[in-house]
Design a protein around this motif. Sequence first.
Motif, mmCIF file in Angstrom:
data_model
loop_
_atom_site.group_PDB
_atom_site.id
_atom_site.type_symbol
_atom_site.label_atom_id
_atom_site.label_comp_id
_atom_site.label_asym_id
_atom_site.label_seq_id
_atom_site.Cartn_x
_atom_site.Cartn_y
_atom_site.Cartn_z
ATOM 1 N N GLN A 97 1.201 -1.161 0.375
ATOM 2 C CA GLN A 97 -0.035 -0.462 -0.235
ATOM 3 C C GLN A 97 0.741 0.916 0.032
ATOM 4 O OE1 GLN A 97 -3.761 0.041 -0.279
ATOM 5 N NE2 GLN A 97 -2.876 -2.222 -0.263
ATOM 6 N N GLY A 98 0.302 2.253 -0.343
ATOM 7 C CA GLY A 98 1.013 3.575 -0.037
ATOM 8 C C GLY A 98 0.794 4.056 1.315
ATOM 9 N N PRO A 99 1.794 5.084 1.332
ATOM 10 C CA PRO A 99 1.610 5.380 2.920
ATOM 11 C C PRO A 99 0.754 6.210 3.649
ATOM 12 C CG PRO A 99 3.869 6.135 2.060
ATOM 13 C CD PRO A 99 2.902 5.558 0.789
ATOM 14 N N GLN A 100 0.080 6.190 4.845
ATOM 15 C CA GLN A 100 -1.624 6.979 5.089
ATOM 16 C C GLN A 100 -0.783 7.571 6.304
ATOM 17 O OE1 GLN A 100 -4.709 5.970 4.100
ATOM 18 N NE2 GLN A 100 -3.564 4.972 2.570
ATOM 19 N N PHE A 101 -1.424 8.712 6.118
ATOM 20 C CA PHE A 101 -0.884 9.773 7.690
ATOM 21 C C PHE A 101 -1.433 9.354 8.966
ATOM 22 C CE2 PHE A 101 -0.042 13.916 8.852
ATOM 23 C CZ PHE A 101 -0.958 14.502 9.305
ATOM 24 N N ILE A 102 -0.503 9.520 9.941
ATOM 25 C CA ILE A 102 -0.926 9.042 11.285
ATOM 26 C C ILE A 102 -1.146 10.567 11.753
ATOM 27 C CG2 ILE A 102 -0.799 7.764 13.045
ATOM 28 C CD1 ILE A 102 1.117 5.873 11.765
ATOM 29 N N PHE A 103 -0.010 11.322 11.897
ATOM 30 C CA PHE A 103 -0.227 13.203 12.801
ATOM 31 C C PHE A 103 0.923 13.793 12.158
ATOM 32 C CE2 PHE A 103 0.020 10.159 16.275
ATOM 33 C CZ PHE A 103 1.434 9.715 16.427
ATOM 34 N N GLN A 104 1.090 14.707 12.416
ATOM 35 C CA GLN A 104 1.992 16.301 12.420
ATOM 36 C C GLN A 104 2.327 16.657 13.411
ATOM 37 O OE1 GLN A 104 1.751 19.868 10.237
ATOM 38 N NE2 GLN A 104 2.597 18.115 8.560
ATOM 39 N N TYR A 105 3.370 16.968 13.676
ATOM 40 C CA TYR A 105 3.625 17.586 15.056
ATOM 41 C C TYR A 105 4.676 18.972 14.241
ATOM 42 C CZ TYR A 105 2.250 14.673 18.913
ATOM 43 O OH TYR A 105 1.651 13.818 19.521
ATOM 44 N N GLU A 139 0.266 18.527 18.437
ATOM 45 C CA GLU A 139 -0.212 17.983 17.329
ATOM 46 C C GLU A 139 -1.236 19.024 16.242
ATOM 47 O OE1 GLU A 139 -2.265 14.020 18.081
ATOM 48 O OE2 GLU A 139 -3.675 14.590 17.142
ATOM 49 N N ASN A 140 -0.363 18.820 15.165
ATOM 50 C CA ASN A 140 -1.188 20.185 14.342
ATOM 51 C C ASN A 140 -2.472 19.072 13.232
ATOM 52 O OD1 ASN A 140 -1.335 22.904 13.699
ATOM 53 N ND2 ASN A 140 0.428 21.542 11.173
ATOM 54 N N GLY A 141 -1.980 18.248 12.840
ATOM 55 C CA GLY A 141 -2.893 17.913 12.693
ATOM 56 C C GLY A 141 -3.420 15.804 12.606
ATOM 57 N N ARG A 142 -4.408 15.194 12.278
ATOM 58 C CA ARG A 142 -4.334 13.437 12.872
ATOM 59 C C ARG A 142 -5.357 12.920 11.484
ATOM 60 N NH1 ARG A 142 -3.212 11.202 17.412
ATOM 61 N NH2 ARG A 142 -4.126 9.072 17.139
ATOM 62 N N GLY A 143 -5.006 12.115 11.141
ATOM 63 C CA GLY A 143 -5.091 11.169 10.359
ATOM 64 C C GLY A 143 -6.450 10.379 10.985
ATOM 65 N N ALA A 181 8.086 22.999 7.464
ATOM 66 C CA ALA A 181 7.146 24.061 7.807
ATOM 67 C C ALA A 181 5.736 23.261 7.766
ATOM 68 C CB ALA A 181 6.557 25.253 6.794
ATOM 69 N N PRO A 182 5.109 22.949 7.845
ATOM 70 C CA PRO A 182 3.430 21.985 8.895
ATOM 71 C C PRO A 182 2.579 22.431 7.189
ATOM 72 C CG PRO A 182 2.887 23.604 9.563
ATOM 73 C CD PRO A 182 4.652 24.492 8.996
ATOM 74 N N THR A 183 3.425 23.011 5.995
ATOM 75 C CA THR A 183 2.197 23.177 4.924
ATOM 76 C C THR A 183 3.759 23.076 3.776
ATOM 77 O OG1 THR A 183 2.781 25.628 4.893
ATOM 78 C CG2 THR A 183 0.602 24.704 6.020
ATOM 79 N N VAL A 184 2.970 22.956 2.012
ATOM 80 C CA VAL A 184 3.300 22.580 1.618
ATOM 81 C C VAL A 184 2.705 24.437 0.530
ATOM 82 C CG1 VAL A 184 3.571 21.620 -0.960
ATOM 83 C CG2 VAL A 184 3.407 20.450 1.486
ATOM 84 N N THR A 185 4.306 24.886 0.985
ATOM 85 C CA THR A 185 3.560 26.192 0.304
ATOM 86 C C THR A 185 3.606 26.424 -1.220
ATOM 87 O OG1 THR A 185 5.379 26.876 1.242
ATOM 88 C CG2 THR A 185 3.696 27.301 2.643
#
Lengths: 118, 113
Positions: free
Chosen positions: A41-49, A54-58, A96-100
């Motif tokens: 499978q492809g990677p699945q997002f768990i969370f981001q710090y 914690e800045n986002g969660r799958g 950074a947390p975003t893809v700008t």
Amino acid sequence: ETGVTQSPTHLIKTRGQQVTLRCSSQSGHNTVSWYQQALGQGPQFIFQYYREEENGRGNFPPRFSGLQFPNYSSELNVNALELDDSALYLCASSLAPTVTLLMNTEAFFGQGTRLTVV
Amino acid sequence: AQTVTQSQPEMSVQEAETVTLSCTYDTSESNYYLFWYKQPPSRQMILVIRQEAYKQQNATENRFSVNFQKAAKSFSLKISDSQLGDTAMYFCAFPSGFQKLVFGTGTRLLVSP
């Protein structure tokens, strides 16, 4: 080599146990994301710090938790391991947390930790 | 929700030939990036190429190029002059909500002598 290191590289645990996986981010990166990649499978997002928060969660249950330290290294903890938790766990760091569109915030991945739950 | 679809589970090509890997995606956003990542047996995800959606010109990195069709939401990767070291899993990825990458299921590419 991306400068992102993960430990351990391989791990075998028994169902019901707890595990901690570690990630050292690339120098200067303040954001760490964790992904679970099941076989085939492809990677699945768990969370981001981001900056120790914690800045986002799958779509993962609360038994998946994390930490980020002042040096921006990170841990992924999984409690009450299940057989389906067997996977490759990837850590990615970025500036950074975003893809700008204005700066190169691409994610750099580590080589992963292969977790086998028996 | 953003989705990424790779319809080719496996592809084979001989050295020096050209191969194209397909990817389609779904999003309601207007400005975004798209990525192709390579995952060799060493397991480390390596960024191969990225495309900015607001640019009409297709991205090129040495032997790697993309064919980006924004209206069709298609983003294919072309590898020219294939080399043995190109053998790997290739993933198309899309940043969703600016926080996470959404990956396709991957295409396994085998380059043979």
